[in-house]
Design an enzyme around this catalytic site. Structure first.
Site, mmCIF file in Angstrom:
data_model
loop_
_atom_site.group_PDB
_atom_site.id
_atom_site.type_symbol
_atom_site.label_atom_id
_atom_site.label_comp_id
_atom_site.label_asym_id
_atom_site.label_seq_id
_atom_site.Cartn_x
_atom_site.Cartn_y
_atom_site.Cartn_z
ATOM 1 N N LYS A 80 -68.434 -50.073 6.862
ATOM 2 C CA LYS A 80 -68.503 -49.350 5.582
ATOM 3 C C LYS A 80 -67.782 -50.130 4.487
ATOM 4 C CE LYS A 80 -66.765 -45.310 7.195
ATOM 5 N NZ LYS A 80 -66.270 -43.905 7.093
ATOM 6 N N LYS A 107 -64.677 -50.598 4.440
ATOM 7 C CA LYS A 107 -63.440 -49.839 4.200
ATOM 8 C C LYS A 107 -62.303 -50.479 5.005
ATOM 9 C CE LYS A 107 -63.479 -44.965 2.923
ATOM 10 N NZ LYS A 107 -63.339 -43.583 3.365
#
Ligand code: C2G
Length: 130
Positions: free
Chosen positions: A44, A46
């Site tokens: 993601k 992230k």
């Protein structure tokens, strides 16, 4: 016994997360939290402050949480709903209408709860100058 499932990263656990968990648990009798693994987060884009094990332990210490499982990919949700006999998947309203959750409707109830305004992991990092 109504079983609830929610997904998230839950990094730098804050009041917005706690309020979500509190309200999700109140939708039933048992709350399962699927917390994102490092691998899934990388996918993601992230980067978390706490690693998976720490985020898992912190969630297990929250009174509203009954079980913490890994979220390893986007595709596991239908299998999770079946495996854990989930009645409702509950997410914050920033996910409202998202196909990753709308696809679950034939298998369980899908509930979106209002996000808690004014708090986010990103905001905390920015205000701390990271
Ligand atoms: N949340 C909230 N209020 C905030 C911040 C977060 O209600 N101020 C909710 C989000 O809507 C989400 C949960 O808390 O339901 C966890 O938020 P994050 O840790 O930011 O998780 P997210 O990055 O949205 O990952 O497959 C779904 C993803 O794993 C969700």
């Amino acid at each position: 016994m109504r079983r609830i499932l929610t997904y998230g990263t839950f990094d730098l656990l804050h009041w917005g997360h706690i309020r979500l968990l509190q309200r999700a648990r109140a939708c039933g009798d048992y709350l399962i939290v699927a917390v994102s693994t490092e691998e899934f987060n990388r996918g993601k884009g992230k980067k978390t402050y706490h690693d998976f094990e720490t985020r898992k332990k912190m969630l297990e210490a929250v009174r509203y949480v009954d079980l913490v499982i890994p979220e390893e990919n986007w595709e596991q949700k239908i299998a999770d709903v079946k495996k854990y006999e989930v009645d409702s998947v509950v997410m914050g309203s920033d996910w409202a209408g998202n196909p990753n959750f709308e696809v679950l409707r034939p298998h369980c109830e899908v509930i979106y709860l209002d996000r808690t305004e004014g708090i986010s992991t990103t905001k905390i990092k920015e205000e701390l100058g990271q």
